[in-house]
Design an enzyme around this catalytic site. Structure first.
Site, PDB file in Angstrom:
ATOM      1  N   ASN A 215      33.187 -16.804  16.340  1.00 23.38           N
ATOM      2  CA  ASN A 215      34.261 -15.809  16.426  1.00 23.38           C
ATOM      3  C   ASN A 215      35.569 -16.587  16.465  1.00 23.38           C
ATOM      4  O   ASN A 215      35.880 -17.235  17.455  1.00 23.38           O
ATOM      5  CB  ASN A 215      34.121 -14.965  17.700  1.00 23.38           C
ATOM      6  CG  ASN A 215      32.933 -14.019  17.614  1.00 23.38           C
ATOM      7  OD1 ASN A 215      32.648 -13.462  16.558  1.00 23.38           O
ATOM      8  ND2 ASN A 215      32.225 -13.843  18.719  1.00 23.38           N
ATOM      9  N   LYS A 294      31.387 -16.576  10.142  1.00 19.55           N
ATOM     10  CA  LYS A 294      30.847 -15.281  10.558  1.00 19.55           C
ATOM     11  C   LYS A 294      31.769 -14.241   9.926  1.00 19.55           C
ATOM     12  O   LYS A 294      32.930 -14.122  10.315  1.00 19.55           O
ATOM     13  CB  LYS A 294      30.866 -15.192  12.081  1.00 19.55           C
ATOM     14  CG  LYS A 294      30.519 -13.839  12.669  1.00 19.55           C
ATOM     15  CD  LYS A 294      30.438 -13.901  14.199  1.00 19.55           C
ATOM     16  CE  LYS A 294      30.193 -12.545  14.823  1.00 19.55           C
ATOM     17  NZ  LYS A 294      30.013 -12.614  16.282  1.00 19.55           N
ATOM     18  N   GLU A 298      30.793  -7.981  13.761  1.00 17.87           N
ATOM     19  CA  GLU A 298      31.378  -7.803  15.092  1.00 17.87           C
ATOM     20  C   GLU A 298      32.898  -8.007  15.074  1.00 17.87           C
ATOM     21  O   GLU A 298      33.468  -8.687  15.928  1.00 17.87           O
ATOM     22  CB  GLU A 298      30.697  -8.745  16.098  1.00 17.87           C
ATOM     23  CG  GLU A 298      29.200  -8.458  16.220  1.00 17.87           C
ATOM     24  CD  GLU A 298      28.469  -9.272  17.280  1.00 17.87           C
ATOM     25  OE1 GLU A 298      28.946 -10.365  17.625  1.00 17.87           O
ATOM     26  OE2 GLU A 298      27.418  -8.809  17.751  1.00 17.87           O
ATOM     27  N   ARG A 331      26.835 -17.131   7.835  1.00 21.83           N
ATOM     28  CA  ARG A 331      25.879 -16.465   8.720  1.00 21.83           C
ATOM     29  C   ARG A 331      25.433 -15.099   8.176  1.00 21.83           C
ATOM     30  O   ARG A 331      26.244 -14.336   7.641  1.00 21.83           O
ATOM     31  CB  ARG A 331      26.474 -16.314  10.126  1.00 21.83           C
ATOM     32  CG  ARG A 331      26.702 -17.671  10.765  1.00 21.83           C
ATOM     33  CD  ARG A 331      27.286 -17.560  12.136  1.00 21.83           C
ATOM     34  NE  ARG A 331      26.329 -17.367  13.190  1.00 21.83           N
ATOM     35  CZ  ARG A 331      26.396 -16.414  14.115  1.00 21.83           C
ATOM     36  NH1 ARG A 331      27.354 -15.518  14.087  1.00 21.83           N
ATOM     37  NH2 ARG A 331      25.514 -16.344  15.082  1.00 21.83           N
ATOM     38  N   ARG A 348      19.489  -1.380  12.955  1.00 22.22           N
ATOM     39  CA  ARG A 348      20.155  -2.689  12.957  1.00 22.22           C
ATOM     40  C   ARG A 348      19.219  -3.801  12.470  1.00 22.22           C
ATOM     41  O   ARG A 348      19.659  -4.754  11.839  1.00 22.22           O
ATOM     42  CB  ARG A 348      20.662  -2.969  14.372  1.00 22.22           C
ATOM     43  CG  ARG A 348      21.216  -4.357  14.553  1.00 22.22           C
ATOM     44  CD  ARG A 348      21.970  -4.462  15.850  1.00 22.22           C
ATOM     45  NE  ARG A 348      22.122  -5.859  16.228  1.00 22.22           N
ATOM     46  CZ  ARG A 348      22.742  -6.275  17.323  1.00 22.22           C
ATOM     47  NH1 ARG A 348      23.263  -5.396  18.156  1.00 22.22           N
ATOM     48  NH2 ARG A 348      22.860  -7.551  17.607  1.00 22.22           N
ATOM     49  N   ASP A 377      18.804 -10.052  17.808  1.00 14.65           N
ATOM     50  CA  ASP A 377      19.796 -10.957  18.380  1.00 14.65           C
ATOM     51  C   ASP A 377      19.226 -11.785  19.530  1.00 14.65           C
ATOM     52  O   ASP A 377      19.517 -11.510  20.683  1.00 14.65           O
ATOM     53  CB  ASP A 377      20.992 -10.118  18.889  1.00 14.65           C
ATOM     54  CG  ASP A 377      22.172 -10.988  19.247  1.00 14.65           C
ATOM     55  OD1 ASP A 377      22.121 -12.184  18.949  1.00 14.65           O
ATOM     56  OD2 ASP A 377      23.142 -10.460  19.821  1.00 14.65           O
ATOM     57  N   GLU A 399      18.678 -20.185  12.699  1.00 12.47           N
ATOM     58  CA  GLU A 399      19.532 -20.355  13.884  1.00 12.47           C
ATOM     59  C   GLU A 399      18.748 -19.958  15.135  1.00 12.47           C
ATOM     60  O   GLU A 399      18.157 -18.879  15.195  1.00 12.47           O
ATOM     61  CB  GLU A 399      20.774 -19.472  13.719  1.00 12.47           C
ATOM     62  CG  GLU A 399      21.798 -19.650  14.824  1.00 12.47           C
ATOM     63  CD  GLU A 399      23.046 -18.755  14.613  1.00 12.47           C
ATOM     64  OE1 GLU A 399      23.650 -18.804  13.531  1.00 12.47           O
ATOM     65  OE2 GLU A 399      23.374 -18.002  15.539  1.00 12.47           O
ATOM     66  N   GLU A 405      21.543 -16.721  26.564  1.00 14.79           N
ATOM     67  CA  GLU A 405      22.229 -15.435  26.687  1.00 14.79           C
ATOM     68  C   GLU A 405      21.298 -14.329  27.202  1.00 14.79           C
ATOM     69  O   GLU A 405      21.637 -13.633  28.165  1.00 14.79           O
ATOM     70  CB  GLU A 405      22.812 -15.040  25.327  1.00 14.79           C
ATOM     71  CG  GLU A 405      23.465 -13.674  25.323  1.00 14.79           C
ATOM     72  CD  GLU A 405      24.124 -13.327  24.001  1.00 14.79           C
ATOM     73  OE1 GLU A 405      24.063 -14.151  23.066  1.00 14.79           O
ATOM     74  OE2 GLU A 405      24.705 -12.230  23.916  1.00 14.79           O
ATOM     75  N   GLU A 529       9.424 -13.278  30.074  1.00 11.59           N
ATOM     76  CA  GLU A 529       9.106 -12.105  29.251  1.00 11.59           C
ATOM     77  C   GLU A 529       8.387 -11.040  30.084  1.00 11.59           C
ATOM     78  O   GLU A 529       8.649  -9.842  29.944  1.00 11.59           O
ATOM     79  CB  GLU A 529       8.222 -12.539  28.077  1.00 11.59           C
ATOM     80  CG  GLU A 529       7.804 -11.402  27.166  1.00 11.59           C
ATOM     81  CD  GLU A 529       6.884 -11.874  26.038  1.00 11.59           C
ATOM     82  OE1 GLU A 529       6.110 -12.827  26.249  1.00 11.59           O
ATOM     83  OE2 GLU A 529       6.953 -11.273  24.957  1.00 11.59           O
ATOM     84  N   TRP A 559      25.873  -0.049  19.582  1.00 10.51           N
ATOM     85  CA  TRP A 559      25.409  -1.390  19.208  1.00 10.51           C
ATOM     86  C   TRP A 559      24.076  -1.419  18.473  1.00 10.51           C
ATOM     87  O   TRP A 559      23.626  -2.502  18.044  1.00 10.51           O
ATOM     88  CB  TRP A 559      25.344  -2.290  20.450  1.00 10.51           C
ATOM     89  CG  TRP A 559      26.705  -2.591  20.982  1.00 10.51           C
ATOM     90  CD1 TRP A 559      27.369  -1.922  21.962  1.00 10.51           C
ATOM     91  CD2 TRP A 559      27.585  -3.625  20.529  1.00 10.51           C
ATOM     92  NE1 TRP A 559      28.611  -2.480  22.162  1.00 10.51           N
ATOM     93  CE2 TRP A 559      28.769  -3.537  21.291  1.00 10.51           C
ATOM     94  CE3 TRP A 559      27.495  -4.629  19.560  1.00 10.51           C
ATOM     95  CZ2 TRP A 559      29.847  -4.397  21.110  1.00 10.51           C
ATOM     96  CZ3 TRP A 559      28.564  -5.489  19.384  1.00 10.51           C
ATOM     97  CH2 TRP A 559      29.727  -5.373  20.141  1.00 10.51           C
TER      98      TRP A 559
HETATM   99  C1  GCV Z   1      29.361 -15.496  19.144  1.00  9.48           C
HETATM  100  C2  GCV Z   1      25.684 -11.791  19.870  1.00  9.48           C
HETATM  101  C3  GCV Z   1      26.393 -12.376  21.055  1.00  9.48           C
HETATM  102  C4  GCV Z   1      27.817 -12.741  20.703  1.00  9.48           C
HETATM  103  C5  GCV Z   1      27.778 -13.726  19.527  1.00  9.48           C
HETATM  104  C6  GCV Z   1      27.068 -13.057  18.383  1.00  9.48           C
HETATM  105  C7  GCV Z   1      26.932 -13.965  17.188  1.00  9.48           C
HETATM  106  O1  GCV Z   1      26.211 -10.566  19.541  1.00  9.48           O
HETATM  107  O2  GCV Z   1      26.338 -11.474  22.121  1.00  9.48           O
HETATM  108  O3  GCV Z   1      28.427 -13.316  21.816  1.00  9.48           O
HETATM  109  O4  GCV Z   1      29.074 -14.116  19.141  1.00  9.48           O
HETATM  110  O5  GCV Z   1      25.774 -12.684  18.794  1.00  9.48           O
HETATM  111  O6  GCV Z   1      25.886 -14.605  17.077  1.00  9.48           O
HETATM  112  O7  GCV Z   1      27.836 -14.034  16.385  1.00  9.48           O
END
Ligand code: GCV
Length: 699
Positions: A215, A294, A298, A331, A348, A377, A399, A405, A529, A559
Site C-alpha cells: 500500500n 498492488k 483495497e 499482485r 471474493r 487472505d 506469496e 496477521e 486452527e 469485505w
Molecule cells: C498490505 C490484507 C491485509 C492488508 C494487506 C492486504 C494485502 O487485506 O489485511 O493489511 O495490505 O491484505 O495483502 O495487500
C-alpha cells in the site's frame, strides 16, 4: 527495555556460538568479489571468536597450493586449489555439474571439507550451509552433494510504511515493533539492524527484499523519485549479503509524482515517464531488483480506471525495467472490497481467477504475477488458490505471510512451516501432477516460463527479539528455507532453527531443548486452527486489527468474508451445482473433490459447502460436535504448551529475558484461546440449540 545484563538486541539464529566448529578450524577462501569478501569476513570473525585460522586468497596471483586446511571454500574458476578441492573440481567437471550463480557443491575429501561454487553468491550460501551442518560438515565420508535453490527468486516483502499510518502504524500488520528501515516519515538515522537482518536472510538463501508496503501512500510514492537516496541507503546495507532491493510503487505515480493528467498504461507520455523513472533508479542502484505493485486493490489505483487490463498495467512497468534486468511483481490480490453483503452472487474467492486467468500468456517475461497461496487472505486454513494452476504461460510467484496477521499476531505460538509445506506440496492437477512449488520454481522445460519464486511477507521489526514472540523467528526461517528447498521437512527445518538459534549442542543435554520446542511448536498451527474459526470457514476475527474472536464481526460488512451461519447450518456454498461456482475454477480432480460433500476434506468443508449442524463429517463427528470438541481440545493443548515452556525455565536452557518474554506471551495465548473457545462454542450452541455430547461448559 533491556536490563543492564541483557543485550539490547538478541541474536536471532546465527549467534557466535553457531560458528564454533567453523571458527575453531583452519579455513582457506579462494575468490574475488564483494560476496566472497563477505564470506571471508564471516569466517574471519568466527576464527577470531573461536581461535581458528583463515587465509583468504583474493587475488589470482596469490594462489599457491596450500594444503593444510580443514576446509576450503573456493570459486570453481580459481586457477590452482589445494589437492582435495582439485579432486572435487575434477569430479564435477567429469560429471558435467552445472551449479549456476547460486549453487554450491559440498564434499569431504582427504580430511578437508570442500565447498565449491561457480558464483560468489553460491560460495556465501555454501558457507552458511557448513555452519548449519556444524560438526557433521567435518565428518569423514561425506559424499559429493550439489545444492541449488529451487526458486529463482526468494523474496521478503516488507509492509513497512515510511509515515506512521494512522490505522496500520509504522508496519502494516507488523507485530514486532517499528521498522528497521523507516521511522516517523524518514529513513532511520540508524540502519544498524539492516545488515544483520540481511545476514540472517542470506543464511537462508534469500536474494531479494522489498523495502516498503504494497500500500503505497503519498510519502512512500516519493521513494521512486526524490527520495530514491533513501532506498539506495538501504540497498547498500543489503548488498553485502547478496540481497537486491525492490520497491513498491504506486500505479498512479505519473500523476502523483510526474504531474501528468493520466496514468493510462497505453499513453505514450505515461510510458515515457516510467522509462525515465526506471532509468534513474538504476543510475543510483545498479543492482536494483524491481517493482512490486498492488493495483486496483483495497483502494490502490490501477489500470481499471482507464479500461485497461492488468496485463497492460504490468507490461508497462515490465517494459520500463527490462533494459536493466529488473522485474515487476504484480499482485493478483484484486477483489471488490466494497461488496454489498446482501449480494450472494459475488464471491471474493473467485475474484483473482476471474480477473487474471483470461490474461494468461499476455504478460511480459519479466512480469511476475504474485499470487497469495489461498483465494481469500492468508487464513489459517484455505484451499490453494486456483490461479496457481490457471496460468501456465505466466511467470508466477506464490506469496505467503510470515507476519501472523490471522494466525495469532506473534502473541501465539503458531509455527507455520507445516502449513506452507502442505501448500507447496499441493498438486493442483492431482496425484500424478506438478506441485505448487514446481509452478513457483517454473522452467520445467515444457515451454513453461521460469518461475517467479516464493515471496514471504516479513514478520520482523525493531523489537529486540526481531519478531516480538521469539519463537516466531522460526516462521521467517522456515518460510525462507522453503524458498530454497520446498521439499524440506518442516520438523527438520525447526531442528535447524533450534540448533542455529539456541545452539543446544553446547549445553549439557542437547536433546531437552530440541524435544521441548518440538513438542511446543510442531503441532502449533493445527492447535491454533482447532481453537479458532472452524473447518476452513475463515475470518471470525475482530474487524480491522484481526486479533481475537468476533464471529459476526465481518458478517454484514463490505469485505466479502462471510460464513452465513443461521439456526440450521453454516458455511459458504461455492459449488457449481447450487453456489457461486468457485469449485469450477480448479482443474480435475479438485473441481470434483471440492464440489462433492462426501469427498471434500473436512478441514475445508465450510469453505466450500453450507451444511446443517448435524452433517456428519468424514471423521465421523457432526459439524457442531466437531466444533465443540476441537475448541475444548485446542485450549487444553495451549495449556500443555505453556507447561512445557515452564520446563525450559526449570532446566535453565534459555536466557532469562527470552524465557520471560515467551512466558508472558503464553499467558496471553491461553487467555485468547479460552476467549475463542467460549465465543465460538457459545455462538454455535445458541444458533443450533444442540448441546455438547459431553456436557462441558458452554456459556
Ligand atoms: C498490505 C490484507 C491485509 C492488508 C494487506 C492486504 C494485502 O487485506 O489485511 O493489511 O495490505 O491484505 O495483502 O495487500
Amino acid at each position: 527495555m533491556a536490563t543492564p545484563d541483557e543485550p539490547e538486541v538478541h541474536a536471532a539464529w546465527l549467534p557466535p556460538e553457531a560458528f564454533r566448529v567453523l571458527g575453531s578450524s583452519r579455513i582457506a577462501v579462494y575468490g574475488d568479489g564483494d560476496l566472497v569478501d563477505t564470506a571471508a569476513q564471516e569466517v574471519r570473525q568466527a576464527c577470531v571468536a573461536w581461535g581458528g585460522e583463515v587465509a583468504h586468497y583474493a587475488s589470482r596471483l596469490a594462489a599457491g597450493g596450500v594444503e593444510t586446511f580443514d576446509a576450503v571454500l573456493a570459486l570453481t574458476s580459481w586457477p590452482s586449489l589445494p589437492a582435495a578441492a582439485e579432486s572435487v573440481r575434477a569430479e564435477m567437471v567429469r560429471g558435467g555439474v552445472a551449479l549456476g550463480d547460486e549453487g554450491f557443491t559440498l564434499a569431504r575429501r582427504d580430511g578437508v571439507t570442500v565447498v565449491l561454487a561457480e558464483g560468489a553468491a553460491g560460495l556465501l550460501y555454501g558457507l552458511f550451509h557448513v555452519v548449519r551442518l556444524g560438526r557433521t560438515a567435518f565428518l569423514a565420508g561425506r559424499p559429493l552433494e550439489h545444492h541449488r535453490p529451487a526458486m529463482p527468486l526468494r523474496v521478503v516483502d516488507h509492509w513497512d510504511n515510511v509515515d506512521v499510518h494512522p490505522v496500520t502504524g509504522q508496519i502494516e500488520r507488523g507485530y514486532a515493533g517499528g521498522s528497521i528501515f523507516w521511522e516517523s516519515g524518514a529513513l532511520r538515522s540508524d540502519l544498524t539492524r539492516v545488515r544483520p537482518y540481511a545476514r540472517l536472510l542470506a543464511s537462508c538463501g534469500v536474494n531479494a527484499a522489498c523495502v516498503n508496503n504494497v500500500n503505497v501512500h503519498t510519502t512512500e510514492a516519493h521513494l521512486l523519485t526524490d527520495r530514491l537516496d533513501d532506498v539506495a541507503a538501504i540497498a547498500r546495507e543489503l548488498r553485502p549479503y547478496g540481497i537486491r532491493a525492490h520497491l513498491s510503487v504506486n500505479f498512479a505515480s505519473p500523476i502523483v509524482l510526474g504531474g501528468l493528467s493520466t496514468a493510462d498504461p497505453l499513453d505514450p507520455d505515461v510510458r515515457a515517464w516510467w522509462t525515465d523513472a526506471a532509468k534513474r533508479v538504476y543510475e543510483l542502484i545498479p543492482d536494483f531488483g524491481g517493482f512490486v505493485v498492488k493495483a486496483d486493490s483495497e483502494g490502490q489505483p490501477g489500470p481499471f480506471a482507464y479500461g485497461r487490463s492488468h496485463a497492460d498495467g504490468a507490461n508497462l512497468l515490465a517494459d520500463a525495467l527490462a533494459p536493466f534486468g529488473g522485474v515487476v511483481h504484480w499482485r493478483a490480490f484484486v477483489y471488490n472490497h466494497r461488496q454489498d453483503w446482501r449480494d450472494r452472487t459475488t464471491d471474493r474467492a473467485r475474484a483473482a481467477y476471474d480477473h487474471f486467468a483470461p490474461l494468461d500468456g499476455s504478460f511480459r517475461d519479466n512480469a511476475i504475477l504474485q499470487v497469495k497461496y489461498g483465494p481469500m487472505d492468508f487464513q489459517t486454513r484455505e484451499p490453494v488458490s486456483p490461479v496457481i494452476a490457471a496460468m501456465p504461460a505466466t511467470r508466477l510467484a506464490v506469496e505467503i505471510q510470515a507476519t501472523q496477521e490471522y494466525t495469532g499476531q506473534q502473541k501465539h505460538v503458531c509455527y507455520l512451516g507445516p502449513m506452507w509445506s502442505e501448500v507447496l506440496g499441493f498438486q493442483p492437477w492431482g496425484p500424478a501432477g506438478r506441485t505448487v512449488a514446481d509452478v513457483a520454481q517454473g522452467g520445467s522445460g515444457q515451454g513453461e516460463p521460469v518461475g517467479g519464486g516464493l515471496v514471504v511477507v516479513s514478520n520482523i521489526g525493531d523489537d529486540r527479539f526481531w519478531t516480538g514472540h521469539p519463537l516466531a523467528q522460526a516462521n521467517l526461517y522456515a518460510a525462507t528455507r522453503l524458498a530454497w528447498d520446498p521439499w524440506l521437512d518442516p520438523a527438520a527445518i525447526l531442528d535447524e532453527w533450534i540448533d542455529l538459534t539456541f545452539t543446544p549442542a553446547e549445553t549439557a543435554d542437547p536433546d531437552v531443548l530440541r524435544r521441548t520446542l518440538h513438542a511446543m511448536m510442531d503441532e502449533s498451527w493445527r492447535i491454533y486452527e482447532r481453537y479458532t474459526a472452524p473447518l476452513g470457514v475463515g475470518f471470525m476475527v475482530r474487524p480491522h486489527h484481526h486479533y481475537g474472536p468476533d464471529v459476526d464481526g465481518y458478517e454484514y460488512t463490505p469485505w466479502g468474508t462471510y460464513h452465513f451461519a443461521d439456526r440450521d447450518g453454516v458455511g459458504v456454498d461455492r459449488t457449481r451445482a447450487t453456489g457461486t461456482g468457485f469449485t469450477g475454477q480448479y482443474p480435475a480432480p479438485w473441481a470434483d473433490v471440492y464440489e462433492s460433500l462426501d469427498q471434500c476434506p473436512d478441514e475445508l468443508l465450510l469453505f466450500f459447502h453450507h451444511v446443517p449442524y448435524g452433517h456428519t463429517l468424514r471423521c465421523g463427528s457432526t459439524v457442531v460436535q466437531h466444533i465443540y470438541d476441537t475448541h475444548f481440545a485446542g485450549v487444553d493443548e495451549v495449556l500443555e504448551t505453556r507447561a512445557l515452556w515452564q520446563r525450559i525455565e526449570d532446566a535453565d536452557l534459555v536466557a532469562p529475558d527470552l524465557y520471560t518474554r515467551v512466558r508472558e506471551l503464553l499467558d496471553e495465548q491461553v487467555r485468547c484461546a479460552e476467549e475463542w473457545r467460549d465465543q465460538i462454542n457459545a455462538y454455535f450452541f445458541r444458533k443450533s440449540g444442540v448441546p455438547d455430547a459431553h456436557g462441558r461448559q458452554i456459556f
